[in-house]
Design a protein around this motif. Structure first.
Motif, mmCIF file in Angstrom:
data_model
loop_
_atom_site.group_PDB
_atom_site.id
_atom_site.type_symbol
_atom_site.label_atom_id
_atom_site.label_comp_id
_atom_site.label_asym_id
_atom_site.label_seq_id
_atom_site.Cartn_x
_atom_site.Cartn_y
_atom_site.Cartn_z
ATOM 1 N N ALA A 113 0.839 -1.205 0.000
ATOM 2 C CA ALA A 113 0.000 0.000 0.000
ATOM 3 C C ALA A 113 0.874 1.255 0.000
ATOM 4 O O ALA A 113 2.068 1.203 0.300
ATOM 5 C CB ALA A 113 -0.917 0.001 1.218
ATOM 6 N N ASN A 114 0.267 2.389 -0.338
ATOM 7 C CA ASN A 114 1.009 3.647 -0.352
ATOM 8 C C ASN A 114 1.321 4.147 1.062
ATOM 9 O O ASN A 114 2.389 4.698 1.321
ATOM 10 C CB ASN A 114 0.225 4.721 -1.106
ATOM 11 N N HIS A 115 0.353 3.982 1.976
ATOM 12 C CA HIS A 115 0.527 4.481 3.336
ATOM 13 C C HIS A 115 -0.154 3.541 4.329
ATOM 14 O O HIS A 115 -1.248 3.041 4.064
ATOM 15 C CB HIS A 115 -0.071 5.884 3.503
ATOM 16 N N ASN A 116 0.497 3.337 5.474
ATOM 17 C CA ASN A 116 -0.092 2.605 6.604
ATOM 18 C C ASN A 116 -0.016 3.531 7.818
ATOM 19 O O ASN A 116 0.993 3.568 8.533
ATOM 20 C CB ASN A 116 0.680 1.312 6.879
ATOM 21 N N CYS A 117 -1.066 4.316 8.033
ATOM 22 C CA CYS A 117 -1.085 5.316 9.102
ATOM 23 C C CYS A 117 -1.799 4.731 10.324
ATOM 24 O O CYS A 117 -2.710 3.915 10.173
ATOM 25 C CB CYS A 117 -1.790 6.586 8.628
ATOM 26 N N TRP A 118 -1.402 5.165 11.512
ATOM 27 C CA TRP A 118 -1.966 4.518 12.708
ATOM 28 C C TRP A 118 -1.980 5.458 13.898
ATOM 29 O O TRP A 118 -1.325 6.507 13.912
ATOM 30 C CB TRP A 118 -1.192 3.240 13.044
ATOM 31 N N ALA A 119 -2.739 5.030 14.903
ATOM 32 C CA ALA A 119 -2.802 5.745 16.185
ATOM 33 C C ALA A 119 -3.244 4.764 17.259
ATOM 34 O O ALA A 119 -3.973 3.809 16.968
ATOM 35 C CB ALA A 119 -3.788 6.914 16.111
ATOM 36 N N TYR A 120 -2.789 5.005 18.488
ATOM 37 C CA TYR A 120 -3.329 4.219 19.601
ATOM 38 C C TYR A 120 -3.368 5.054 20.870
ATOM 39 O O TYR A 120 -2.642 6.040 21.023
ATOM 40 C CB TYR A 120 -2.580 2.896 19.817
ATOM 41 N N ARG A 121 -4.252 4.645 21.771
ATOM 42 C CA ARG A 121 -4.418 5.294 23.079
ATOM 43 C C ARG A 121 -4.389 4.214 24.145
ATOM 44 O O ARG A 121 -5.097 3.224 24.069
ATOM 45 C CB ARG A 121 -5.746 6.043 23.118
ATOM 46 N N TYR A 172 -8.891 10.040 6.624
ATOM 47 C CA TYR A 172 -8.292 9.176 7.647
ATOM 48 C C TYR A 172 -9.095 9.210 8.947
ATOM 49 O O TYR A 172 -9.426 8.165 9.525
ATOM 50 C CB TYR A 172 -6.835 9.584 7.911
ATOM 51 N N GLY A 173 -9.420 10.420 9.402
ATOM 52 C CA GLY A 173 -10.189 10.543 10.647
ATOM 53 C C GLY A 173 -11.577 9.940 10.515
ATOM 54 O O GLY A 173 -12.049 9.244 11.416
ATOM 55 N N GLY A 174 -12.213 10.179 9.372
ATOM 56 C CA GLY A 174 -13.569 9.670 9.156
ATOM 57 C C GLY A 174 -13.622 8.155 9.023
ATOM 58 O O GLY A 174 -14.520 7.503 9.560
ATOM 59 N N THR A 175 -12.643 7.587 8.316
ATOM 60 C CA THR A 175 -12.602 6.122 8.164
ATOM 61 C C THR A 175 -12.360 5.452 9.513
ATOM 62 O O THR A 175 -13.022 4.464 9.864
ATOM 63 C CB THR A 175 -11.506 5.710 7.157
ATOM 64 N N ALA A 176 -11.419 5.998 10.291
ATOM 65 C CA ALA A 176 -11.154 5.449 11.629
ATOM 66 C C ALA A 176 -12.388 5.578 12.515
ATOM 67 O O ALA A 176 -12.780 4.628 13.207
ATOM 68 C CB ALA A 176 -9.968 6.172 12.264
ATOM 69 N N LYS A 224 -2.958 12.021 13.597
ATOM 70 C CA LYS A 224 -3.613 12.841 14.621
ATOM 71 C C LYS A 224 -5.136 12.805 14.500
ATOM 72 O O LYS A 224 -5.832 12.632 15.513
ATOM 73 C CB LYS A 224 -3.098 14.278 14.554
ATOM 74 N N PRO A 225 -5.716 12.952 13.285
ATOM 75 C CA PRO A 225 -7.178 12.814 13.179
ATOM 76 C C PRO A 225 -7.678 11.440 13.618
ATOM 77 O O PRO A 225 -8.784 11.306 14.150
ATOM 78 C CB PRO A 225 -7.453 13.034 11.687
ATOM 79 N N MET A 226 -6.857 10.395 13.439
ATOM 80 C CA MET A 226 -7.244 9.053 13.872
ATOM 81 C C MET A 226 -7.248 8.967 15.405
ATOM 82 O O MET A 226 -8.142 8.366 15.995
ATOM 83 C CB MET A 226 -6.308 8.009 13.258
ATOM 84 N N LEU A 227 -6.239 9.593 16.048
ATOM 85 C CA LEU A 227 -6.217 9.632 17.511
ATOM 86 C C LEU A 227 -7.438 10.401 18.029
ATOM 87 O O LEU A 227 -8.064 9.998 19.011
ATOM 88 C CB LEU A 227 -4.931 10.280 18.010
ATOM 89 N N GLN A 228 -7.787 11.491 17.343
ATOM 90 C CA GLN A 228 -8.963 12.274 17.739
ATOM 91 C C GLN A 228 -10.242 11.451 17.584
ATOM 92 O O GLN A 228 -11.192 11.628 18.359
ATOM 93 C CB GLN A 228 -9.042 13.562 16.904
ATOM 94 N N ALA A 229 -10.267 10.536 16.612
ATOM 95 C CA ALA A 229 -11.424 9.653 16.448
ATOM 96 C C ALA A 229 -11.553 8.709 17.643
ATOM 97 O O ALA A 229 -12.655 8.443 18.124
ATOM 98 C CB ALA A 229 -11.294 8.846 15.154
#
Length: 202
Positions: A45-53, A108-112, A72-77
């Motif tokens: 894939a072109n990008h594998n972006c991530w976030a965790y809390r 990204y934020g919306g999909t997460a 960051k938008p994924m963390l906010q999700a």
């Protein structure tokens, strides 16, 4: 009241010919988060972006997307839905149309967020531990009354005069359980919490 996920969840969306695949899961430690990301990232894939809390700890990565447009938008999700102990990976396959910074943040934020919204949740229960020395004459009565509290568990270790009860309970039940044990034993037993002030023996 925080929640976590009951299990893994996925969501696939196409936004302006780019495909966005979100994978999310509950985690109990940073090693679990890294293992999840290593397992689910797609090198093609072109990008594998991530976030965790994880409580006060959090991390996120834009993985080559413009800074601040993905992780960051994924963390906010995650935070926006009151979740904890959660990791989200969004993999993007570029479809040829540039989305711009705002478009990337929404994608990204919306999909997460949609992946997390659709996932089954579990309530995270804040627990506290305490101990009490209960005489044999009070033991059966105390144990019977403790059974009425939701999510309360105890282990007993017998002594020469009774038992030491190690009790695990909801944080919100702390005062009620403490009062119950004191009342049932006419003050002979007291629930001791790790954060109690030490008794003054001077």
């Amino acid at each position: 009241m925080f929640q976590t996920l009951a299990g893994p969840a996925t969501l696939l969306q196409e936004i302006k010919k780019s495909r966005f695949l979100a994978c999310a899961a509950p985690i109990t430690g940073e090693d679990e988060a890294r293992e999840f990301l290593d397992t689910h990232r797609d090198p093609s894939a072109n990008h594998n972006c991530w976030a965790y809390r994880l409580g006060q700890a959090y991390r996120f990565s834009d993985d080559g997307e413009p800074s601040g447009t993905a992780g960051k938008p994924m963390l906010q999700a995650i935070d926006g839905q009151g979740l904890d102990g959660v990791v989200v990976l969004v993999t993007r396959w570029f479809g040829g149309i540039l989305l711009g910074s705002g478009g990337l943040m929404r994608a990204y934020g919306g999909t997460a967020a949609e992946c997390l919204r659709q996932a089954e949740k579990l309530e995270i229960i804040a627990k506290v531990e305490a101990t009490a020395d209960i005489a044999f004459s009070d033991l059966a009565r105390v144990k019977a009354k403790l059974a009425a509290f939701r999510d309360l568990a105890f282990v007993e270790e017998f002594t020469g005069t009774g038992a030491v009860l190690a009790v695990s309970m909801r944080q919100e039940d702390r005062a009620a359980v403490s009062a119950l044990i004191t009342d049932l034993t006419s003050g002979r037993a007291r629930l001791r919490f790790p954060d109690d002030e030490p008794e003054d023996r001077g």
